[in-house]
Design a protein around this motif. Structure first.
Motif, PDB file in Angstrom:
ATOM      1  N   ALA A   1     -73.755  60.464 -16.820  1.00  0.00           N
ATOM      2  CA  ALA A   1     -74.044  61.966 -16.844  1.00  0.00           C
ATOM      3  C   ALA A   1     -73.312  62.318 -18.078  1.00  0.00           C
ATOM      4  O   ALA A   1     -73.487  63.376 -18.467  1.00  0.00           O
TER       5      ALA A   1
ATOM      6  N   LEU B   1     -74.982  65.455 -20.414  1.00  0.00           N
ATOM      7  CA  LEU B   1     -74.965  66.478 -19.578  1.00  0.00           C
ATOM      8  C   LEU B   1     -73.825  67.538 -20.282  1.00  0.00           C
ATOM      9  O   LEU B   1     -74.204  68.533 -19.915  1.00  0.00           O
ATOM     10  N   SER B   2     -72.770  66.822 -20.904  1.00  0.00           N
ATOM     11  CA  SER B   2     -71.595  67.525 -21.393  1.00  0.00           C
ATOM     12  C   SER B   2     -71.296  67.277 -22.737  1.00  0.00           C
ATOM     13  O   SER B   2     -70.369  68.158 -23.333  1.00  0.00           O
TER      14      SER B   2
ATOM     15  N   ALA C   1     -76.643  71.347 -23.455  1.00  0.00           N
ATOM     16  CA  ALA C   1     -77.331  70.993 -22.493  1.00  0.00           C
ATOM     17  C   ALA C   1     -77.318  72.335 -21.520  1.00  0.00           C
ATOM     18  O   ALA C   1     -76.468  73.099 -21.507  1.00  0.00           O
TER      19      ALA C   1
ATOM     20  N   GLU D   1     -76.793  73.935 -17.879  1.00  0.00           N
ATOM     21  CA  GLU D   1     -76.243  73.363 -16.850  1.00  0.00           C
ATOM     22  C   GLU D   1     -76.921  73.450 -15.721  1.00  0.00           C
ATOM     23  O   GLU D   1     -76.960  72.715 -14.637  1.00  0.00           O
TER      24      GLU D   1
ATOM     25  N   GLU E   1     -80.246  73.261 -15.353  1.00  0.00           N
ATOM     26  CA  GLU E   1     -81.036  71.986 -15.527  1.00  0.00           C
ATOM     27  C   GLU E   1     -80.657  70.940 -15.168  1.00  0.00           C
ATOM     28  O   GLU E   1     -81.029  69.803 -14.428  1.00  0.00           O
ATOM     29  N   SER E   2     -79.365  70.614 -15.694  1.00  0.00           N
ATOM     30  CA  SER E   2     -78.464  69.563 -15.425  1.00  0.00           C
ATOM     31  C   SER E   2     -78.335  69.212 -13.901  1.00  0.00           C
ATOM     32  O   SER E   2     -78.497  68.166 -13.447  1.00  0.00           O
TER      33      SER E   2
ATOM     34  N   THR F   1     -81.566  68.084 -12.210  1.00  0.00           N
ATOM     35  CA  THR F   1     -81.782  66.703 -12.609  1.00  0.00           C
ATOM     36  C   THR F   1     -80.893  65.789 -11.456  1.00  0.00           C
ATOM     37  O   THR F   1     -81.261  64.933 -11.010  1.00  0.00           O
TER      38      THR F   1
ATOM     39  N   ASN G   1     -67.763  67.389 -17.932  1.00  0.00           N
ATOM     40  CA  ASN G   1     -68.620  66.517 -16.880  1.00  0.00           C
ATOM     41  C   ASN G   1     -68.362  66.367 -15.820  1.00  0.00           C
ATOM     42  O   ASN G   1     -69.108  66.194 -14.724  1.00  0.00           O
TER      43      ASN G   1
ATOM     44  N   ARG H   1     -81.278  64.610 -19.399  1.00  0.00           N
ATOM     45  CA  ARG H   1     -81.025  66.194 -18.816  1.00  0.00           C
ATOM     46  C   ARG H   1     -82.239  66.594 -18.211  1.00  0.00           C
ATOM     47  O   ARG H   1     -82.333  67.565 -17.605  1.00  0.00           O
ATOM     48  N   HIS H   2     -83.332  65.812 -18.270  1.00  0.00           N
ATOM     49  CA  HIS H   2     -84.694  66.126 -17.830  1.00  0.00           C
ATOM     50  C   HIS H   2     -85.320  65.626 -16.674  1.00  0.00           C
ATOM     51  O   HIS H   2     -85.132  64.260 -16.836  1.00  0.00           O
TER      52      HIS H   2
END
Length: 316
Positions: free
Chosen positions: A16, A19-20, A26, A28, A30-31, A34, A57, A263-264
């Motif tokens: 992870a 994501l942070s 990033a 949030e 969308e994170s 995911t 995170n 992230r996707h």
């Protein structure tokens, strides 16, 4: 599925960090989407750290799993040092804050993120062992330690997992670290299995992407390493899959647990599908011939950070 100590986890986990931290800004929402998609696909193993965004995170992951904790294995990490002030932080001090940020009653796997040069590793793992015995954590982990340090820690308390960087362009662990973990029955978790995205064809674009200061992502290194990456692309074309899937399939062939991060959702799904790819011996040899031990151009971290990772011999 795979085993890490007494823990049963998905064959691939989810790292992870991005994501942070480290790879630019990033989104949030969308994170979290995911992370939820990862759970839906079957990912049960999630890796975070206090160091990823100074606790952000862990908070993000805690929100994402709040209503779906059952069946998940959550790993986090701490370090004895707090930022630039050098003040020592104990595992006990750190774990209470992490439990709060994750909003869980127990951290399933708790790593010492980096060895503190001023704290004997035996002292660190002894503290972690007591937290395990009290039920605060489920298993003790270590990250980026040498084979000698791993054996010293194992002599003090059972070690569930060792996490180190491992991919086609980072194979140093094959000399001593990975064999030692296997000999001792310690699970091996491979972070950056896609070479921080490079092996999948990605390069940093955002100004605040940390890879800009990494030696391997300087122009001359990219040019040299891209020549080797062509072998991955050739295999991908032949198998009608993506370079990311080939790179992950190679790591999975080593019977370790990779923790790719993204992230996707589209990249997540691509990564997860790598578990369906079985590379034959000839293809594995072809890939490894393109990435001989110790030939990747550029260190994997900037000079100061390289001091915190073990210097391992190149495998014969």
């Amino acid at each position: 599925m795979a085993r890490i100590g007494t823990l049963t986890v998905s064959a691939q986990g989810f790292g992870a960090m991005g994501l942070s931290h480290a790879y630019g800004q990033a989104d949030e929402a969308e994170s979290i989407r995911t992370l939820h998609r990862a759970i839906a696909l079957g990912v049960t193993f999630f890796d975070t750290s206090t160091g990823y965004g100074n606790g952000h995170n862990e908070e993000l992951l805690g929100r994402a799993i709040a209503d779906r904790r059952d069946g998940l294995v959550i790993a986090s990490k701490f370090t004895h040092r707090r930022g630039s002030d050098g003040q020592r932080v104990s595992a006990r001090e750190a774990v209470e804050a992490i439990l709060h940020r994750l909003n869980v009653e127990q951290i399933d796997l708790y790593y010492l993120h980096r060895v503190d040069p001023n704290t004997p590793i035996e002292e660190s793992v002894g503290e972690l062992g007591r937290l395990r015995d009290e039920g605060k954590i489920g298993g003790v982990g270590l990250s980026e330690v040498s084979a000698t340090q791993l054996r010293a820690a194992y002599a003090i308390t059972p070690i569930a997992a060792l996490q180190s960087e491992y991919s086609l362009w980072t194979r140093e662990v094959e000399a001593e670290i990975l064999p030692s973990a296997r000999e001792l029955g310690i699970g091996f978790v491979a972070y950056s299995p896609l070479g921080r995205g490079f092996l999948a064809g990605a390069q940093p674009t955002e100004a605040n992407d940390r890879r800009h200061i990494h030696p391997r992502f300087q122009a001359d290194a990219i040019a040299a390493n891209a020549q080797r990456r062509r072998a991955i692309e050739d295999v991908a074309e032949r198998l009608r899959v993506t370079p990311a899937q080939v790179s992950l399939a190679w790591v999975l062939s080593k019977n370790v647990v990779p923790i790719p991060g993204t992230r996707h959702i589209r990249h997540l799904e691509d990564n997860w599908a790598a578990g369906e790819i079985a590379l034959d011996e000839g293809t594995i040899e072809e890939l490894e011939a393109a990435f001989p031990h110790g030939t990747t151009v550029g260190d994997r971290y900037p000079a100061e950070q390289m001091k915190s990772v073990p210097a391992e011999p190149v495998p014969a």
